[in-house]
Design an enzyme around this catalytic site. Structure first.
Site, mmCIF file in Angstrom:
data_model
loop_
_atom_site.group_PDB
_atom_site.id
_atom_site.type_symbol
_atom_site.label_atom_id
_atom_site.label_comp_id
_atom_site.label_asym_id
_atom_site.label_seq_id
_atom_site.Cartn_x
_atom_site.Cartn_y
_atom_site.Cartn_z
ATOM 1 N N PRO A 50 0.820 -1.213 0.000
ATOM 2 C CA PRO A 50 0.000 0.000 0.000
ATOM 3 C C PRO A 50 0.851 1.259 0.000
ATOM 4 O O PRO A 50 1.842 1.340 0.713
ATOM 5 C CB PRO A 50 -0.810 -0.124 1.292
ATOM 6 C CG PRO A 50 -0.001 -1.032 2.163
ATOM 7 C CD PRO A 50 0.665 -1.993 1.243
ATOM 8 N N THR A 59 0.226 5.620 -0.210
ATOM 9 C CA THR A 59 -0.702 6.736 -0.252
ATOM 10 C C THR A 59 -0.516 7.539 -1.536
ATOM 11 O O THR A 59 0.602 7.901 -1.894
ATOM 12 C CB THR A 59 -0.485 7.645 0.969
ATOM 13 O OG1 THR A 59 -0.717 6.886 2.149
ATOM 14 C CG2 THR A 59 -1.425 8.835 0.944
ATOM 15 N N GLN A 69 -6.682 -1.330 2.241
ATOM 16 C CA GLN A 69 -6.011 -1.206 3.533
ATOM 17 C C GLN A 69 -6.774 -0.200 4.392
ATOM 18 O O GLN A 69 -6.767 1.000 4.121
ATOM 19 C CB GLN A 69 -4.556 -0.752 3.392
ATOM 20 C CG GLN A 69 -3.829 -0.795 4.739
ATOM 21 C CD GLN A 69 -2.486 -0.111 4.713
ATOM 22 O OE1 GLN A 69 -2.395 1.066 4.400
ATOM 23 N NE2 GLN A 69 -1.433 -0.838 5.038
ATOM 24 N N HIS A 95 -4.080 -1.344 8.497
ATOM 25 C CA HIS A 95 -2.820 -0.656 8.815
ATOM 26 C C HIS A 95 -2.707 -0.577 10.338
ATOM 27 O O HIS A 95 -3.360 0.227 10.990
ATOM 28 C CB HIS A 95 -2.778 0.738 8.215
ATOM 29 C CG HIS A 95 -1.387 1.287 8.088
ATOM 30 N ND1 HIS A 95 -0.374 0.968 8.983
ATOM 31 C CD2 HIS A 95 -0.809 2.107 7.165
ATOM 32 C CE1 HIS A 95 0.741 1.565 8.618
ATOM 33 N NE2 HIS A 95 0.505 2.268 7.515
ATOM 34 N N GLY A 96 -1.838 -1.405 10.891
ATOM 35 C CA GLY A 96 -1.618 -1.433 12.333
ATOM 36 C C GLY A 96 -0.206 -1.082 12.723
ATOM 37 O O GLY A 96 0.253 -1.505 13.784
ATOM 38 N N HIS A 119 3.438 1.846 12.168
ATOM 39 C CA HIS A 119 3.971 3.181 11.860
ATOM 40 C C HIS A 119 3.519 4.277 12.813
ATOM 41 O O HIS A 119 3.654 5.458 12.505
ATOM 42 C CB HIS A 119 3.625 3.578 10.415
ATOM 43 C CG HIS A 119 4.143 2.630 9.387
ATOM 44 N ND1 HIS A 119 3.932 2.813 8.037
ATOM 45 C CD2 HIS A 119 4.846 1.466 9.496
ATOM 46 C CE1 HIS A 119 4.483 1.812 7.373
ATOM 47 N NE2 HIS A 119 5.051 0.980 8.244
ATOM 48 N N TYR A 164 0.367 4.791 13.820
ATOM 49 C CA TYR A 164 -1.033 5.138 13.631
ATOM 50 C C TYR A 164 -1.877 4.549 14.775
ATOM 51 O O TYR A 164 -1.339 3.987 15.734
ATOM 52 C CB TYR A 164 -1.513 4.677 12.261
ATOM 53 C CG TYR A 164 -0.839 5.403 11.119
ATOM 54 C CD1 TYR A 164 -0.915 6.794 11.019
ATOM 55 C CD2 TYR A 164 -0.119 4.719 10.144
ATOM 56 C CE1 TYR A 164 -0.287 7.474 9.976
ATOM 57 C CE2 TYR A 164 0.500 5.389 9.097
ATOM 58 C CZ TYR A 164 0.417 6.765 9.019
ATOM 59 O OH TYR A 164 1.030 7.431 7.991
#
Length: 384
Positions: free
Chosen positions: A31, A33, A108, A187-188, A190, A192
């Site tokens: 993924p 952005t 994602q 997305h779990g 970085h 976040y």
């Protein structure tokens, strides 16, 4: 310089079945952005962008982050969502385009959590933070102006906040399944939202959602369970995790393999099928005393299917590449990737920037063509 792969019978080309999903090979589009969906609506160009990667033979496409339906999930208007009717129509067009090309695709799901405001400053929305903390600043690529602003504590998430976010994840996953997506990615990592519950620097809670490492896994595991209930038993769930945070690239959620097993084991027990181990280099040792990668340790500690990502075919990590300049030369680390895949250290290889430089990168690997250089000015700016 150019680099070539070693053989047409590469482990990268082996098929893999995950629940009800058959993948023709082990190459995954990582993924990335794009901020190319005005008002959160994926355009026809977005659909064709993903279609081109499917036409190039990529086994599974994981889309850019897709916003769940929560007020502070995203701070940029051109990141796509799944809840507006026009956005759903746009994603249906993208899913159909990928399927027509013989591909498979997963969205994602994304909530930026403590990092709300990093893409665009928005002062009238409260970021979701487990304990109101941004995290201890360390090695970061964020500008100092943003860090100075972000480190101001906010209110901690309430039980109602937590419940609302869990529902939003589940609803997004259910919508994705109804649109025909083949898998769900989460997305779990970085720094976040989900990752911020795992990181001791951002989770100082003393209730059921925080405390020791086991309790810090409760919220991410609850999200996974809700998603599993929403999508049923046949659709695979992928979960991206990381040691590093964008607040601090040197941060860690686990100092030992045993601690890593506590975190990842809880996620697998909750319903995760593929652990997506995000690292700056796919072959970097995760712990002292062993050459095993983060994806390798994820597999060893859980027995789950794992995916490696980080600088495949490139000489610099994403962070280092941005500091060094726009162009990143290809480097011959494909043989190392194949060796580790062939030894079952991990099961899938996610490729990011080379999918931007070459939409047919899987075909390029299969046919042993030279790998491209990555030029950020050319390859990050547009949907090519």
């Amino acid at each position: 310089m150019t680099a070539t792969v070693t053989a047409t019978d590469s482990p990268l080309l082996r098929p893999l079945r995950i629940r009800g999903l058959d993948l023709p090979n082990r190459v995954v589009m990582s993924p990335m952005t794009r901020t190319a969906s005005p008002g959160g609506v994926p355009t026809a160009e977005v659909a064709q962008y993903y279609r081109r990667r499917a036409e190039g033979g990529t086994g599974l496409i994981v889309t850019e982050g897709v916003v769940i339906d929560h007020p502070s999930a995203m701070d940029h208007p051109d990141v796509p969502n799944l809840h507006d009717r026009a956005a759903r129509d746009g994603w249906r067009r993208a899913v159909d385009a990928v399927h027509e090309a013989g591909g498979r695709i997963a969205p994602q799901l994304w909530h930026v959590g403590p990092l709300f405001g990093a893409m665009r400053r928005i002062d009238d929305v409260r970021p979701m933070r487990p304990s109101g903390l941004w995290g201890e600043p360390g090695v970061t690529s964020y500008p100092q102006e943003y860090v100075d602003r972000a480190v101001t504590p906010t209110a901690s998430m309430t039980d109602t906040d937590i419940a609302d976010v869990i529902v939003a994840y589940a609803e997004a996953a259910g919508t994705a399944a109804n649109l025909g997506f083949d898998a769900i990615a989460i997305h779990g990592g970085h720094g976040y939202l989900l990752d911020s519950f795992l990181w001791a620097s951002t989770n100082r809670r003393d209730d059921a959602w925080g405390g020791d490492l086991q309790r810090r896994t409760a919220f991410p595991a609850a999200v996974v369970r809700a998603i599993r209930e929403a999508v049923g038993e046949q659709i695979p769930i992928l979960y991206r995790f990381s040691q590093h945070k964008q607040q601090d690239y040197t941060a860690r959620i686990a100092d030992t393999p045993e601690e890593l097993g506590v975190v990842l084991g809880a996620l697998v027990d909750a319903g995760v099928d593929v652990l997506d181990a995000s690292a700056r280099r796919f072959d970097a040792p995760a712990f002292e005393g062993s050459d095993l990668s983060l994806a390798g340790w994820a597999k060893r500690t859980t027995g789950a299917i794992t995916m490696a990502v980080g600088s495949v075919g490139l000489g610099k990590s994403l962070h280092d590449g941005r500091l060094a300049g726009p162009t990143v030369e290809s480097v011959d680390n494909i043989a190392e990737l194949e060796q580790r895949l062939g030894a079952d250290e991990f099961d899938l290889a996610a490729i990011g920037r080379l999918h931007l430089a070459d939409p047919r990168i899987t075909e390029t690997l299969r046919e042993r063509r030279p790998l491209p250089e990555f030029d950020r000015r050319k390859h990050e700016a547009v949907l090519t």
